[in-house]
Write an enzyme that holds these catalytic residues in place. Structure first.
Site, short mmCIF file in Angstrom:
data_model
loop_
_atom_site.label_atom_id
_atom_site.label_comp_id
_atom_site.label_asym_id
_atom_site.label_seq_id
_atom_site.Cartn_x
_atom_site.Cartn_y
_atom_site.Cartn_z
N TYR A 39 15.97 30.57 5.10
CA TYR A 39 14.87 31.39 5.62
C TYR A 39 14.95 31.54 7.14
CZ TYR A 39 12.43 30.82 1.13
OH TYR A 39 12.07 30.84 -0.18
N LYS A 72 0.84 -1.21 0.00
CA LYS A 72 0.00 0.00 0.00
C LYS A 72 0.88 1.26 0.00
CE LYS A 72 -0.30 -0.36 5.03
NZ LYS A 72 -1.13 -0.80 6.15
C1 PLP Z 1 -0.38 -1.78 6.79
C2 PLP Z 1 -1.00 -3.03 7.29
C3 PLP Z 1 -0.22 -4.19 7.49
C4 PLP Z 1 1.29 -4.20 7.35
O1 PLP Z 1 1.85 -3.75 8.56
P1 PLP Z 1 3.44 -3.68 8.80
O2 PLP Z 1 3.54 -3.21 10.19
O3 PLP Z 1 3.95 -2.67 7.82
O4 PLP Z 1 3.99 -5.03 8.58
C5 PLP Z 1 -0.87 -5.35 7.85
N1 PLP Z 1 -2.21 -5.37 8.01
C6 PLP Z 1 -2.99 -4.27 7.88
C7 PLP Z 1 -4.46 -4.37 8.10
C8 PLP Z 1 -2.41 -3.07 7.52
O5 PLP Z 1 -3.18 -1.98 7.40
#
Ligand code: PLP
Length: 380
Positions: free
Chosen positions: A270, A34
């Site tokens: 800045y 993701k």
């Molecule tokens: C993002 C996510 C993961 C992955 O988590 P990590 O800590 O990056 O391994 C697993 N399950 C869900 C539901 C998530 O939203």
């Protein structure tokens, strides 16, 4: 020399997946890609993760599922393609996109199950469903274990649906000194629910663990683990990833565009938030918060040049930042500058930058903006 580049080492990513597979034993690895693969580039990462033995992929949004679908990486499993699961909540319009990408969906209410069934009927292909239990995260999913069992039953009985999974998510897996034992409390709530669903539907995939949980407890692994951060060689506990046999995948590189003599008292950037305490040389790096290098790093991190650490001084602006190279320097314009990653023996890890920003490594790589091209090396 490029102005800015995020170099993505797909060989390291593959090795991290292989490392996780050893840890997982019989359980399947679902690579979570993701947010554009945590800022690494979702399509390249997904391909390398599959080459590293991942058996499934997960994304958060419909748009992300669509992107992998278009890339031809995923689809209904059983045709030699890995399963894709969209983890997040979906609007009515997004359900069509997700089903179009042949992704499985998470479901936790009867109304949403009905919607998915109706849309699947319209598409003419059964939708794969993972029923979500909220065992204590307090986010998506139903708190009611009985409801999980009922939704699983309804899914299995509907010809437009296919029951693929039952799952939950942990709130404190990455907190090893979780004193109240909440992680194990969540596990204890989920286990009987998963057991009940599995008893009625033996083919169902039970999954709960994220990266931290995989290292935290064997009991959390069930049939599959959803690993994000660890596949990128980022440490789920904000420690040194090497301690768990993980190798960082991303490095953020730019170059020294100018080297200037600063007399004592001359300010950089800045608001004059740094003034040279002595005569010195300052290097200008054409990288800034317009690239995702956060302004809160002003006077608050190091940059590698020529295999050495130098302090970032002055205000990080949108397109530039400045580095104190010291009163004597051999650094010349054109030298490489590394904000995250290795240079010679020196290394700045995302975990270090995160600590400076009072955040977590996840946010550091995900914050790198599209203006920085991702260049993948070591493709499968
Ligand atoms: C993002 C996510 C993961 C992955 O988590 P990590 O800590 O990056 O391994 C697993 N399950 C869900 C539901 C998530 O939203």
């Amino acid at each position: 020399m490029e102005r800015a580049v995020a170099r993505i080492d797909l060989g390291a990513l593959r090795a991290n997946c292989e490392r996780l597979r050893v840890e997982l034993g019989e359980a399947r690895l679902c690579a979570v890609v993701k947010a554009d693969g945590y800022g690494h580039g979702a399509v390249d990462v997904a391909g390398a993760a599959l080459a590293g033995g991942a058996g499934a992929l997960a994304v958060a949004t419909a748009g992300e599922a669509g992107e992998l679908g278009v890339a031809g990486l995923v689809g209904a499993p059983g045709e030699g393609r890995p399963e894709l699961l969209t983890l997040g909540a979906l609007t009515v319009a997004e359900v069509d996109v997700v089903l179009g990408a042949e992704s499985a969906v998470g479901v936790w209410t009867p109304a949403f199950l009905d919607l998915v069934a109706a849309r699947a009927r319209a598409v003419g292909r059964p939708a794969r469903v993972h029923v979500k239990h909220d065992s204590g995260m307090g986010r998506l999913g139903t708190f009611d274990g009985e409801e999980v069992v009922r939704l699983a039953r309804a899914t299995a009985a509907d010809p437009d649906l296919e029951l693929a999974g039952v799952w939950t998510h942990f709130a404190t897996a990455d907190e090893p000194d979780d004193d109240d034992g909440y992680f194990f409390e969540q596990l204890a709530r989920f286990e009987p629910v998963a057991e009940a669903v599995h008893a009625e539907h033996p083919g169902v995939t039970v999954h709960a663990a994220n990266s931290a949980a995989v290292f935290r407890s064997e009991r959390s692994r069930f049939d599959m683990a959803r690993c994000g951060v660890a596949i990128y060689g980022l440490d789920p506990f904000q420690a040194d990833p090497a301690e768990r046999g993980l190798t960082p995948v991303l490095s953020l590189r730019s170059y020294i565009a100018a080297v200037k003599r600063f007399p004592a008292g001359q300010s950089a950037g800045y608001g004059r938030r740094w003034r040279a305490p002595r005569d010195t040389w300052v290097g200008v790096v054409p990288l800034g918060y317009g690239d995702g290098v956060r302004r809160a790093l002003t006077n608050n991190c190091d940059v590698l040049v020529g295999g050495r650490r130098y302090p970032l001084v002055g205000t990080v602006s949108m397109d530039n930042l400045t580095v104190d190279l010291g009163p004597e320097t051999t650094v010349e314009p054109g030298a490489e500058a590394v904000l995250i990653g290795r240079q010679g023996e020196a290394e700045i890890r995302a975990e270090e930058v995160a600590a400076r920003l009072d955040t977590i490594n996840y946010e550091v790589t995900t914050a790198i903006l599209p203006r920085v091209p991702r260049r993948a090396t070591g493709a499968a």
